[in-house]
Design an enzyme around this catalytic site. Structure first.
Site, PDB file in Angstrom:
ATOM      1  N   LYS A  95       0.812  -1.216   0.000  1.00 45.11           N
ATOM      2  CA  LYS A  95       0.000   0.000   0.000  1.00 45.11           C
ATOM      3  C   LYS A  95       0.849   1.271   0.000  1.00 45.11           C
ATOM      4  CE  LYS A  95      -2.753   3.067   1.801  1.00 45.11           C
ATOM      5  NZ  LYS A  95      -2.223   3.145   3.135  1.00 45.11           N
TER       6      LYS A  95
ATOM      7  N   PRO B  77      -3.499   2.552  -4.761  1.00 46.80           N
ATOM      8  CA  PRO B  77      -3.236   2.184  -3.363  1.00 46.80           C
ATOM      9  C   PRO B  77      -4.463   1.484  -2.771  1.00 46.80           C
ATOM     10  CG  PRO B  77      -2.637   4.477  -3.772  1.00 46.80           C
ATOM     11  CD  PRO B  77      -3.417   4.007  -4.964  1.00 46.80           C
TER      12      PRO B  77
ATOM     13  N   ASP C 287      -6.213  -0.120   0.542  1.00 47.12           N
ATOM     14  CA  ASP C 287      -6.254  -0.395   1.977  1.00 47.12           C
ATOM     15  C   ASP C 287      -7.530  -1.190   2.240  1.00 47.12           C
ATOM     16  OD1 ASP C 287      -8.312   1.425   1.791  1.00 47.12           O
ATOM     17  OD2 ASP C 287      -7.187   3.071   2.665  1.00 47.12           O
TER      18      ASP C 287
ATOM     19  N   HIS D 275     -10.232  -0.303   3.310  1.00 41.56           N
ATOM     20  CA  HIS D 275     -11.396   0.475   2.915  1.00 41.56           C
ATOM     21  C   HIS D 275     -11.690   0.296   1.422  1.00 41.56           C
ATOM     22  CE1 HIS D 275     -14.332   3.575   3.268  1.00 41.56           C
ATOM     23  NE2 HIS D 275     -13.686   4.385   2.458  1.00 41.56           N
TER      24      HIS D 275
ATOM     25  N   PHE E 155     -11.621   8.324  -3.123  1.00 42.71           N
ATOM     26  CA  PHE E 155     -11.072   8.397  -1.768  1.00 42.71           C
ATOM     27  C   PHE E 155     -11.443   9.727  -1.120  1.00 42.71           C
ATOM     28  CE2 PHE E 155      -7.907   9.381   1.416  1.00 42.71           C
ATOM     29  CZ  PHE E 155      -7.863   8.207   2.143  1.00 42.71           C
TER      30      PHE E 155
END
Length: 334
Positions: A245, A262, A264, A266, A312
């Protein structure tokens, strides 16, 4: 100390501007959503921060991006913001915000490919990916694991105050450059970082600084801009505290890899819940990272990391993510 300048009308000769409509850039969205941790809203609509060893205040008015750069301490009054120096500072900003990449056409393409993107993006125009200094980006993102934006921002501020060169003092606030590599490779660096509240990340920040200094150097880090994405990512993942990440964040925001996404926990949940993508099994392994990244690259195309930055930012603004920062790497990645 110098006075903070927050409006071009007060002293027009110290400001310059670039054409830049809000559809191309929204400062308030880009500078506060966890890509960078060195800008603050110094007065309503004005953002002050450090870029390229200089201190800037930026402001948007209709279709223009206004900026002023503060002189170094002891250099008397700054000159007018004109001539070759002005052309140079214009270029620094164009490069940092990647203004040569036209955003509205990208939003249209992503929206055409992805109805979910289209629904969210209309409320969040002008979200673009910054092109940051690779060392600053890398060491900052090592600090993001299990952390949130306000806390990361405070950590980076302490890091710069303790290890960075003082640039100037604005309204009694001292402002420092991001530390050089050599400043962070001293034998006491890890202990000093622990004392600054870096916790287990102290070892990773000082360890990565040392690994880079003893290995390919800051120049070698810059040169990763010219190698393929997979290679840059592989090299970054050899550094202490850098998992998939963090490597992807650096690839995207500092190394010109617009396709890096990236991932994560989430983003992984979003892929599963909103896109119905049965990806990555039950835990966020390197393979899961790869699969989820490939899924979004297939959906959004060669600038998939930029599209993800928009989503995001939207999630962050809608408050669905209590601890924001491109974020919960879970300890697995350090």
């Amino acid at each position: 100390p110098m006075k903070l300048r927050d409006d071009p009308s007060a002293c027009p000769s110290l400001w310059r501007s670039l054409p830049c409509p809000p559809a191309e850039l929204r400062l308030d969205l880009v500078l506060s959503s966890g890509q960078t941790f060195r800008w603050w809203e110094s007065s309503p609509g004005a953002w002050t921060g450090v870029l390229g060893e200089r201190v800037w205040t930026l402001r948007q008015e209709r279709d223009r991006l206004w900026y002023t750069v503060y002189g170094e301490e002891g250099h008397g009054c700054p000159g007018e913001a004109s001539g070759p120096e002005g052309a140079r500072t214009d270029q620094i900003l164009r490069d940092y915000f990647q203004l040569d990449v036209g955003l509205p056409a990208l939003y249209r393409a992503w929206g055409a490919a992805d109805p979910l993107f289209r629904k969210v993006a209309s409320d969040f125009p002008g979200v673009r990916v910054l092109r940051q200094d690779p060392l600053e980006c890398l060491l900052s993102f090592i600090c993001t694991s299990n952390n949130h934006i306000s806390r990361i921002t405070a950590m980076i501020e302490r890091l710069c105050q303790a290890f960075g060169r003082r640039l100037c003092c604005l309204d009694d606030r001292p402002i420092h450059a991001f530390p050089s590599l050599s400043a962070l490779t001293g034998s006491d660096a890890e202990a000093r970082l622990r004392a600054l509240g870096f916790g287990y990340r102290a070892k990773f920040v000082s360890g990565s600084a040392r690994a880079i200094a003893e290995g390919f150097g800051a120049e070698g880090l810059h040169r990763l801009r010219t190698v393929p994405y997979a290679e840059a990512r592989r090299v970054l993942c050899t550094l202490p505290g850098v998992g998939s990440k963090v490597a992807d964040c650096v690839c995207l925001m500092a190394l010109d890899k617009a396709e890096a996404v990236p991932v994560d926990t989430h983003i992984w949940r979003i892929a599963q819940q909103r896109y119905g993508a049965a990806l990555g099994g039950r835990s966020l392994t390197p393979r899961a990272h790869q699969e989820i990244g490939d899924f979004f690259r297939g959906l959004w195309g060669p600038r998939a990391g930029w599209a993800q930055a928009v989503l995001f930012c939207a999630d962050l603004r809608k408050g669905q993510e209590p601890s924001s920062s491109r974020d919960q790497d879970r300890r697995s990645q350090g």
